[in-house]
Design a protein around this motif. Sequence first.
Motif, PDB file in Angstrom:
ATOM      1  N   LEU A  39      24.172   9.577  68.655  1.00 52.74           N
ATOM      2  CA  LEU A  39      24.366   9.133  67.279  1.00 52.74           C
ATOM      3  C   LEU A  39      23.099   8.467  66.762  1.00 52.74           C
ATOM      4  CD1 LEU A  39      26.063   8.544  64.747  1.00 52.74           C
ATOM      5  CD2 LEU A  39      26.883   6.466  65.908  1.00 52.74           C
ATOM      6  N   ASN A  40      22.469   7.638  67.595  1.00 49.77           N
ATOM      7  CA  ASN A  40      21.237   6.976  67.208  1.00 49.77           C
ATOM      8  C   ASN A  40      20.142   7.990  66.891  1.00 49.77           C
ATOM      9  OD1 ASN A  40      18.466   5.600  68.650  1.00 49.77           O
ATOM     10  ND2 ASN A  40      19.445   4.536  66.949  1.00 49.77           N
ATOM     11  N   THR A  41      20.005   9.009  67.723  1.00 45.39           N
ATOM     12  CA  THR A  41      18.990  10.039  67.480  1.00 45.39           C
ATOM     13  C   THR A  41      19.253  10.761  66.163  1.00 45.39           C
ATOM     14  OG1 THR A  41      18.595  10.332  69.844  1.00 45.39           O
ATOM     15  CG2 THR A  41      17.928  12.148  68.408  1.00 45.39           C
ATOM     16  N   VAL A  42      20.503  11.096  65.911  1.00 40.94           N
ATOM     17  CA  VAL A  42      20.845  11.771  64.650  1.00 40.94           C
ATOM     18  C   VAL A  42      20.503  10.868  63.461  1.00 40.94           C
ATOM     19  CG1 VAL A  42      22.780  12.589  63.229  1.00 40.94           C
ATOM     20  CG2 VAL A  42      22.605  13.295  65.615  1.00 40.94           C
ATOM     21  N   LEU A  43      20.878   9.590  63.546  1.00 46.54           N
ATOM     22  CA  LEU A  43      20.579   8.668  62.448  1.00 46.54           C
ATOM     23  C   LEU A  43      19.074   8.484  62.265  1.00 46.54           C
ATOM     24  CD1 LEU A  43      23.382   6.004  62.924  1.00 46.54           C
ATOM     25  CD2 LEU A  43      23.124   7.590  61.006  1.00 46.54           C
ATOM     26  N   GLN A  44      18.329   8.408  63.365  1.00 39.68           N
ATOM     27  CA  GLN A  44      16.873   8.296  63.247  1.00 39.68           C
ATOM     28  C   GLN A  44      16.301   9.524  62.532  1.00 39.68           C
ATOM     29  OE1 GLN A  44      15.094   7.513  67.069  1.00 39.68           O
ATOM     30  NE2 GLN A  44      15.925   5.438  67.186  1.00 39.68           N
ATOM     31  N   LEU A  45      16.775  10.702  62.904  1.00 44.56           N
ATOM     32  CA  LEU A  45      16.305  11.937  62.268  1.00 44.56           C
ATOM     33  C   LEU A  45      16.671  11.977  60.782  1.00 44.56           C
ATOM     34  CD1 LEU A  45      17.242  14.509  65.049  1.00 44.56           C
ATOM     35  CD2 LEU A  45      14.935  14.038  64.219  1.00 44.56           C
ATOM     36  N   VAL A  46      17.914  11.636  60.478  1.00 52.98           N
ATOM     37  CA  VAL A  46      18.372  11.666  59.092  1.00 52.98           C
ATOM     38  C   VAL A  46      17.593  10.655  58.251  1.00 52.98           C
ATOM     39  CG1 VAL A  46      20.354  11.218  57.576  1.00 52.98           C
ATOM     40  CG2 VAL A  46      20.655  12.585  59.640  1.00 52.98           C
ATOM     41  N   LEU A  47      17.298   9.485  58.817  1.00 48.87           N
ATOM     42  CA  LEU A  47      16.528   8.485  58.073  1.00 48.87           C
ATOM     43  C   LEU A  47      15.121   8.994  57.768  1.00 48.87           C
ATOM     44  CD1 LEU A  47      16.348   5.724  56.746  1.00 48.87           C
ATOM     45  CD2 LEU A  47      15.719   4.774  58.985  1.00 48.87           C
ATOM     46  N   VAL A  48      14.459   9.606  58.741  1.00 48.26           N
ATOM     47  CA  VAL A  48      13.129  10.177  58.478  1.00 48.26           C
ATOM     48  C   VAL A  48      13.233  11.219  57.376  1.00 48.26           C
ATOM     49  CG1 VAL A  48      11.277  11.620  59.431  1.00 48.26           C
ATOM     50  CG2 VAL A  48      12.155   9.695  60.753  1.00 48.26           C
ATOM     51  N   PHE A  49      14.219  12.089  57.482  1.00 48.42           N
ATOM     52  CA  PHE A  49      14.449  13.119  56.467  1.00 48.42           C
ATOM     53  C   PHE A  49      14.630  12.482  55.091  1.00 48.42           C
ATOM     54  CE2 PHE A  49      17.318  15.832  54.023  1.00 48.42           C
ATOM     55  CZ  PHE A  49      16.680  17.052  54.087  1.00 48.42           C
ATOM     56  N   ALA A  50      15.474  11.450  55.014  1.00 46.36           N
ATOM     57  CA  ALA A  50      15.765  10.786  53.738  1.00 46.36           C
ATOM     58  C   ALA A  50      14.518  10.124  53.152  1.00 46.36           C
ATOM     59  CB  ALA A  50      16.867   9.750  53.927  1.00 46.36           C
ATOM     60  N   VAL A  51      13.749   9.470  54.005  1.00 47.02           N
ATOM     61  CA  VAL A  51      12.536   8.793  53.525  1.00 47.02           C
ATOM     62  C   VAL A  51      11.542   9.809  52.973  1.00 47.02           C
ATOM     63  CG1 VAL A  51      10.510   7.466  54.284  1.00 47.02           C
ATOM     64  CG2 VAL A  51      12.809   6.748  54.979  1.00 47.02           C
ATOM     65  N   ILE A  52      11.396  10.929  53.656  1.00 48.73           N
ATOM     66  CA  ILE A  52      10.461  11.962  53.176  1.00 48.73           C
ATOM     67  C   ILE A  52      10.973  12.564  51.866  1.00 48.73           C
ATOM     68  CG2 ILE A  52       9.371  14.178  53.674  1.00 48.73           C
ATOM     69  CD1 ILE A  52       9.466  13.408  56.663  1.00 48.73           C
ATOM     70  N   VAL A  53      12.267  12.862  51.814  1.00 49.48           N
ATOM     71  CA  VAL A  53      12.847  13.454  50.602  1.00 49.48           C
ATOM     72  C   VAL A  53      12.662  12.525  49.407  1.00 49.48           C
ATOM     73  CG1 VAL A  53      15.057  14.059  49.505  1.00 49.48           C
ATOM     74  CG2 VAL A  53      14.487  14.980  51.750  1.00 49.48           C
ATOM     75  N   ARG A  54      12.798  11.217  49.612  1.00 54.51           N
ATOM     76  CA  ARG A  54      12.660  10.248  48.510  1.00 54.51           C
ATOM     77  C   ARG A  54      11.238  10.191  47.951  1.00 54.51           C
ATOM     78  NH1 ARG A  54      14.712   4.539  48.908  1.00 54.51           N
ATOM     79  NH2 ARG A  54      14.650   4.805  46.666  1.00 54.51           N
ATOM     80  N   GLN A  55      10.284  10.767  48.623  1.00 55.86           N
ATOM     81  CA  GLN A  55       8.896  10.708  48.153  1.00 55.86           C
ATOM     82  C   GLN A  55       8.607  11.781  47.115  1.00 55.86           C
ATOM     83  OE1 GLN A  55       7.196   7.956  48.934  1.00 55.86           O
ATOM     84  NE2 GLN A  55       9.179   7.595  49.893  1.00 55.86           N
ATOM     85  N   GLY A  56       9.526  11.969  46.197  1.00 53.54           N
ATOM     86  CA  GLY A  56       9.290  12.868  45.077  1.00 53.54           C
ATOM     87  C   GLY A  56       9.771  14.283  45.283  1.00 53.54           C
ATOM     88  N   ILE A  57      10.328  14.571  46.448  1.00 53.33           N
ATOM     89  CA  ILE A  57      10.803  15.934  46.691  1.00 53.33           C
ATOM     90  C   ILE A  57      12.127  16.157  45.972  1.00 53.33           C
ATOM     91  CG2 ILE A  57      11.608  17.542  48.465  1.00 53.33           C
ATOM     92  CD1 ILE A  57       9.542  16.176  50.327  1.00 53.33           C
ATOM     93  N   ALA A  58      13.020  15.182  46.103  1.00 47.17           N
ATOM     94  CA  ALA A  58      14.329  15.256  45.448  1.00 47.17           C
ATOM     95  C   ALA A  58      14.884  13.844  45.339  1.00 47.17           C
ATOM     96  CB  ALA A  58      15.281  16.142  46.267  1.00 47.17           C
ATOM     97  N   ALA A  94      19.945   5.389  51.385  1.00 45.69           N
ATOM     98  CA  ALA A  94      18.784   5.190  52.267  1.00 45.69           C
ATOM     99  C   ALA A  94      18.851   3.816  52.934  1.00 45.69           C
ATOM    100  CB  ALA A  94      17.494   5.345  51.480  1.00 45.69           C
ATOM    101  N   GLU A  95      19.249   2.796  52.177  1.00 44.42           N
ATOM    102  CA  GLU A  95      19.365   1.436  52.726  1.00 44.42           C
ATOM    103  C   GLU A  95      20.458   1.383  53.802  1.00 44.42           C
ATOM    104  OE1 GLU A  95      18.239  -2.690  52.763  1.00 44.42           O
ATOM    105  OE2 GLU A  95      17.305  -0.962  51.817  1.00 44.42           O
ATOM    106  N   ALA A  96      21.585   2.032  53.552  1.00 37.94           N
ATOM    107  CA  ALA A  96      22.672   2.074  54.543  1.00 37.94           C
ATOM    108  C   ALA A  96      22.211   2.798  55.806  1.00 37.94           C
ATOM    109  CB  ALA A  96      23.899   2.757  53.956  1.00 37.94           C
TER     110      ALA A  96
END
Length: 189
Positions: A125-144, A151-153
């Motif tokens: 679960l931790n690995t999945v959350l770490q991956l999803v957080l990286v994905f979310a942070v990158i997406v927030r950089q103007g991609i979508a 993201a905070e949660a």
Amino acid sequence: MNPKHLPNLISVARILLVYPVVSLLLQQRFGAALALFVVAGLSDGVDGFLAKHYHWQSRLGSYLDPLADKLLLISSYVALGWLGLMPVWLVGLVVLRDLVIFGGAVAYYFMLRPFEGQPTLLSKLNTVLQLVLVFAVIVRQGIAPFPAAVAEALLWLTAFTTLASGAHYVQVWGSSYWREKQRQGPDAA
């Protein structure tokens, strides 16, 4: 080439993707970095499927697969932390957890024997959350658009599971060590 080596080759390819992903992140080319990050994530699923479905698991693969995952995750966290897009305390927590786990495995190996553990549900679960957080942070950089509250949660859930899974590994390995030492008796060196 023997097809049973395909999962290991995919893991090696994933390791080779770490440098371009990090380089693209540091250049703030977030779309390209995200594309490679997704390719790496999908390749992880493919090599796991092939290894399990066709019984192509190997000792080498049992080291390469988690190494590829950890290199990609830790490198991504460090790069995003360097850019100020990930809190430094979370980057430190993620790196510290993996150092503690690695150090514990090495200590266990030298003090007793190789540790035959499998990733726990909490660790997965931790690995999945770490991956999803990286994905979310990158997406927030103007991609979508990505909701800040989500993201905070994700950030806090990732921090919690990072701490909890690290503590769980310490508890499991520590208990296993003490049980083994008691079984060996007081004369065990």
